[in-house]
Structure formats: structure tokens, C-alpha cells
Design a protein around this motif. Structure first.
Motif, PDB file in Angstrom:
ATOM      1  N   SER A 172       0.858  -1.187   0.000  1.00  0.00           N
ATOM      2  CA  SER A 172       0.000   0.000   0.000  1.00  0.00           C
ATOM      3  C   SER A 172       0.883   1.223   0.000  1.00  0.00           C
ATOM      4  CB  SER A 172      -0.933   0.023   1.220  1.00  0.00           C
ATOM      5  OG  SER A 172      -0.189   0.116   2.421  1.00  0.00           O
ATOM      6  N   CYS A 173       0.394   2.269  -0.633  1.00  0.00           N
ATOM      7  CA  CYS A 173       1.047   3.578  -0.572  1.00  0.00           C
ATOM      8  C   CYS A 173      -0.073   4.604  -0.573  1.00  0.00           C
ATOM      9  CB  CYS A 173       2.000   3.777  -1.739  1.00  0.00           C
ATOM     10  SG  CYS A 173       3.146   5.154  -1.483  1.00  0.00           S
ATOM     11  N   VAL A 174      -0.467   5.000   0.602  1.00  0.00           N
ATOM     12  CA  VAL A 174      -1.633   5.857   0.794  1.00  0.00           C
ATOM     13  C   VAL A 174      -1.219   7.319   0.659  1.00  0.00           C
ATOM     14  CG1 VAL A 174      -3.300   6.628   2.508  1.00  0.00           C
ATOM     15  CG2 VAL A 174      -2.862   4.187   2.212  1.00  0.00           C
ATOM     16  N   ASN A 175      -1.845   8.011  -0.268  1.00  0.00           N
ATOM     17  CA  ASN A 175      -1.568   9.428  -0.477  1.00  0.00           C
ATOM     18  C   ASN A 175      -2.435  10.284   0.440  1.00  0.00           C
ATOM     19  OD1 ASN A 175       0.273   8.801  -2.468  1.00  0.00           O
ATOM     20  ND2 ASN A 175      -1.130   9.229  -4.167  1.00  0.00           N
ATOM     21  N   TYR A 176      -1.769  11.092   1.239  1.00  0.00           N
ATOM     22  CA  TYR A 176      -2.451  12.077   2.082  1.00  0.00           C
ATOM     23  C   TYR A 176      -2.197  13.457   1.466  1.00  0.00           C
ATOM     24  CZ  TYR A 176      -2.649   8.472   5.770  1.00  0.00           C
ATOM     25  OH  TYR A 176      -2.869   7.325   6.503  1.00  0.00           O
ATOM     26  N   GLY A 177      -3.176  13.981   0.772  1.00  0.00           N
ATOM     27  CA  GLY A 177      -3.000  15.290   0.173  1.00  0.00           C
ATOM     28  C   GLY A 177      -1.966  15.283  -0.934  1.00  0.00           C
ATOM     29  N   GLY A 223       2.980   0.769   3.266  1.00  0.00           N
ATOM     30  CA  GLY A 223       2.851  -0.363   4.173  1.00  0.00           C
ATOM     31  C   GLY A 223       2.444  -1.638   3.437  1.00  0.00           C
ATOM     32  N   PHE A 224       2.218  -2.688   4.192  1.00  0.00           N
ATOM     33  CA  PHE A 224       1.750  -3.971   3.660  1.00  0.00           C
ATOM     34  C   PHE A 224       2.638  -4.512   2.532  1.00  0.00           C
ATOM     35  CE2 PHE A 224      -2.428  -2.389   5.315  1.00  0.00           C
ATOM     36  CZ  PHE A 224      -2.606  -3.401   6.260  1.00  0.00           C
ATOM     37  N   TYR A 225       3.929  -4.255   2.613  1.00  0.00           N
ATOM     38  CA  TYR A 225       4.859  -4.734   1.585  1.00  0.00           C
ATOM     39  C   TYR A 225       5.190  -6.199   1.881  1.00  0.00           C
ATOM     40  CZ  TYR A 225       9.094  -4.868  -1.328  1.00  0.00           C
ATOM     41  OH  TYR A 225      10.055  -5.195  -2.253  1.00  0.00           O
ATOM     42  N   LEU A 242      10.052  -6.203  -5.927  1.00  0.00           N
ATOM     43  CA  LEU A 242      10.503  -4.968  -6.552  1.00  0.00           C
ATOM     44  C   LEU A 242       9.489  -4.440  -7.552  1.00  0.00           C
ATOM     45  CD1 LEU A 242      12.701  -2.853  -6.935  1.00  0.00           C
ATOM     46  CD2 LEU A 242      13.782  -4.371  -8.616  1.00  0.00           C
ATOM     47  N   ARG A 243       8.846  -5.332  -8.284  1.00  0.00           N
ATOM     48  CA  ARG A 243       7.848  -4.903  -9.266  1.00  0.00           C
ATOM     49  C   ARG A 243       6.689  -4.171  -8.596  1.00  0.00           C
ATOM     50  NH1 ARG A 243       6.514  -7.938 -13.669  1.00  0.00           N
ATOM     51  NH2 ARG A 243       4.775  -6.464 -13.823  1.00  0.00           N
ATOM     52  N   ILE A 244       6.163  -4.747  -7.532  1.00  0.00           N
ATOM     53  CA  ILE A 244       4.996  -4.120  -6.898  1.00  0.00           C
ATOM     54  C   ILE A 244       5.428  -2.909  -6.074  1.00  0.00           C
ATOM     55  CG2 ILE A 244       4.920  -5.487  -4.745  1.00  0.00           C
ATOM     56  CD1 ILE A 244       1.831  -5.698  -5.302  1.00  0.00           C
ATOM     57  N   TRP A 245       6.650  -2.937  -5.547  1.00  0.00           N
ATOM     58  CA  TRP A 245       7.210  -1.771  -4.857  1.00  0.00           C
ATOM     59  C   TRP A 245       7.254  -0.574  -5.800  1.00  0.00           C
ATOM     60  CZ3 TRP A 245       9.317  -0.253  -0.126  1.00  0.00           C
ATOM     61  CH2 TRP A 245      10.206   0.827  -0.147  1.00  0.00           C
ATOM     62  N   ASP A 246       7.731  -0.786  -7.007  1.00  0.00           N
ATOM     63  CA  ASP A 246       7.826   0.291  -7.982  1.00  0.00           C
ATOM     64  C   ASP A 246       6.453   0.885  -8.300  1.00  0.00           C
ATOM     65  OD1 ASP A 246      10.558   0.066  -8.108  1.00  0.00           O
ATOM     66  OD2 ASP A 246      10.572  -1.151  -9.938  1.00  0.00           O
TER      67      ASP A 246
END
Length: 280
Positions: A58-63, A70-72, A85-89
């Protein structure tokens, strides 16, 4: 590796990441999924192989200026093949030019440094069994009775971005109990306790000082009764560590709070309990 299909999770699929987090020993809350989805519906990713889940992040954008990762997690039988690495990117791309924060487990911290993350401090999870507290101290009120604007103003001193939708859902989620301390008509501390797969977690626990933190904590424990609790504490807040230790709690887990770009300047002396390692 080319067979990995990465897409956004549907709201009902966030539970996959939570279940995998549970298997890693991260002990998520029973109603975290619906709260997390409210923060950024496009911020949760799943990688699939032949239609089966293989990786999450997850990469939650705040503003417009801040994200939290998280949840990597890569499925255990698929690790070491480059899927992470693929999903991290994909997650990093979702953040764009925003500063990104995360709470990194020990095993991944060197990898995060290679990706441009800098260590700010450690967060330590304290846990243990506590007895039921007495009735709430004077000045305590239900968190739902505090205007959301007041909570947002306080939250802005301890978190790098506005998170209205998340806070609203977090306070009102089933089983979540919130309490606040008022001093001379002003908010001096507040917190939430929630049921988890194992025991309960207290987070956030924000307060002007140790006395205020202990008052809110006492009220939260009075609402929950006796049992196992967990509290995630920034290790640079010595008063917060003292609160946890005086309650008889002991360290059970540690993460590193890391950021890309400039480390946000926050009033960490007010942070007696992190909201959540997954969303900050």
C-alpha cells in the motif's frame, strides 16, 4: 517475473493484505480494512500470478505532499524472484513527488535505505496483560463529542498531512473506543483503543504531556477491561516509554520510521502511541 499482473485492490480485497500481515505476526485490528480504504481507495495494490495473489503493498496518499507505505509482503513461496521490486515500484509511482514515510521491519531496513529512505527514529511495540482500570479521571470525554476540527488541528502537530476521512472512519469504526482529555476547554490529549486478532491496540495516543497521556490511557483501559494490550511508542519519547514500562508492558516488536526527502518536523513529544504502523 513478467507474468506478475499488478492492479489496484478492490475495497473487499484489502483484507488479503491484512490476513498476510497477520501471518507475519503484525496483529492487525478487526476493522482495519474499512478504515484503511477510506484513506486512499487507489493506494492498495495486489500482484497476481495466474489469478492468485502473489504480493501486496500500500502507498496511501495524504493530500499533495505526503504518502505512507505499508503492507509490503510477497507470498512466502515466491520470495527472491523479483516480484517484490515490481509491486514496490508501482507503489512508489503512485506517490509521485510526495515525501513517503514507512515503518520498516528490521529485515527490510537496508533495502529501504537503498531506495532512498532515511532513518528518523525507531518505533517499539510494547505489549502485556493489564488489569481493568478504575473509572475515568476528571476531564475525560468521549472522543466522538470532540469537534473533528479540534482533532484535526491536534493531529496536524504530530502527523505530516491532513487525514480527515481516515480519522472520521477510525473514530467511528465498530469496536473502536475513543477518549479525550479537556483542560480549560482545550484538547490536551486523546486516543483510541481497538480490538485486534490478539488483544487490543491503543493508537493513537496523543497528549500534551505524560500526565495527560496517562489520564487518556486510564480512560481507554477502563472502557476495555482487563486483557492483553499493545502500544507502539517512538523510542525518542522517553516519557512515552516510561508510561509503557510503568504499565508493566515489555517490548515485543520494533520498526524503523523512515522517510524519503526531508524528515517531517513533528511534535513527537506528544506521540505516546502511534496510530498504526501500516498507515502512519
Amino acid at each position: 517475473m513478467n507474468g506478475l499482473h499488478i492492479r489496484n485492490m478492490r475495497p473487499d480485497e484489502i483484507s488479503i493484505a491484512l490476513n498476510w500481515a497477520a501471518a507475519e505476526g503484525w496483529n492487525p485490528g478487526l476493522h482495519d480494512a474499512e478504515c484503511f480504504g477510506a484513506a486512499d481507495a487507489q493506494g492498495f495494490f495486489i500482484g497476481e500470478l495466474d489469478g492468485a495473489p502473489a504480493a501486496t503493498v500500500s502507498c496511501v496518499n495524504y493530500g499533495e505532499s505526503f504518502s505512507f507505505l505499508g503492507f509490503y509482503i510477497v507470498r512466502k513461496d515466491l520470495r527472491g524472484r523479483g516480484y517484490g521490486l515490481r509491486i514496490w515500484d508501482a507503489a512508489i509511482a503512485h506517490a509521485g513527488a510526495r515525501v513517503i514515510g514507512l515503518d520498516g521491519v528490521v529485515a527490510q531496513q537496508d533495502n529501504y535505505k537503498k531506495s532512498g529512505f532515511k532513518l528518523a527514529y525507531a518505533n517499539v511495540r510494547y505489549g502485556g496483560t493489564v488489569a481493568a482500570a478504575d473509572g475515568p479521571p476528571a476531564g475525560i470525554t468521549a472522543l466522538s463529542d470532540v469537534p473533528l476540527a479540534a482533532l484535526e488541528a491536534y493531529d496536524a502537530t504530530v502527523f505530516p498531512a491532513k487525514r480527515t476521512a481516515f480519522l472520521r472512519r477510525w473514530i467511528g469504526a465498530p469496536g473502536h473506543v475513543g477518549r479525550a482529555l479537556m483542560r480549560d476547554g482545550a484538547l490536551a490529549g486523546w486516543g483510541v483503543i481497538r480490538p485486534c486478532l490478539k488483544g487490543r491496540k491503543i493508537g493513537p495516543l496523543f497528549a500534551d504531556d505524560r500526565a495527560a497521556a496517562e489520564a487518556v490511557l486510564s480512560a481507554l483501559l477502563a472502557s476495555a477491561g482487563s486483557g492483553e494490550i499493545f502500544l507502539d511508542v517512538p523510542n525518542i519519547n522517553r516519557a512515552a516509554i516510561a508510561v509503557a514500562q510503568d504499565l508493566g508492558l515489555a517490548p515485543v516488536f520494533e520498526t524503523a520510521r523512515m522517510y524519503t526527502g526531508a524528515i517531517p518536523q513533528l511534535q513527537l513529544e506528544r506521540v505516546f502511541g502511534v496510530t498504526t504502523f501500516e498507515l502512519g
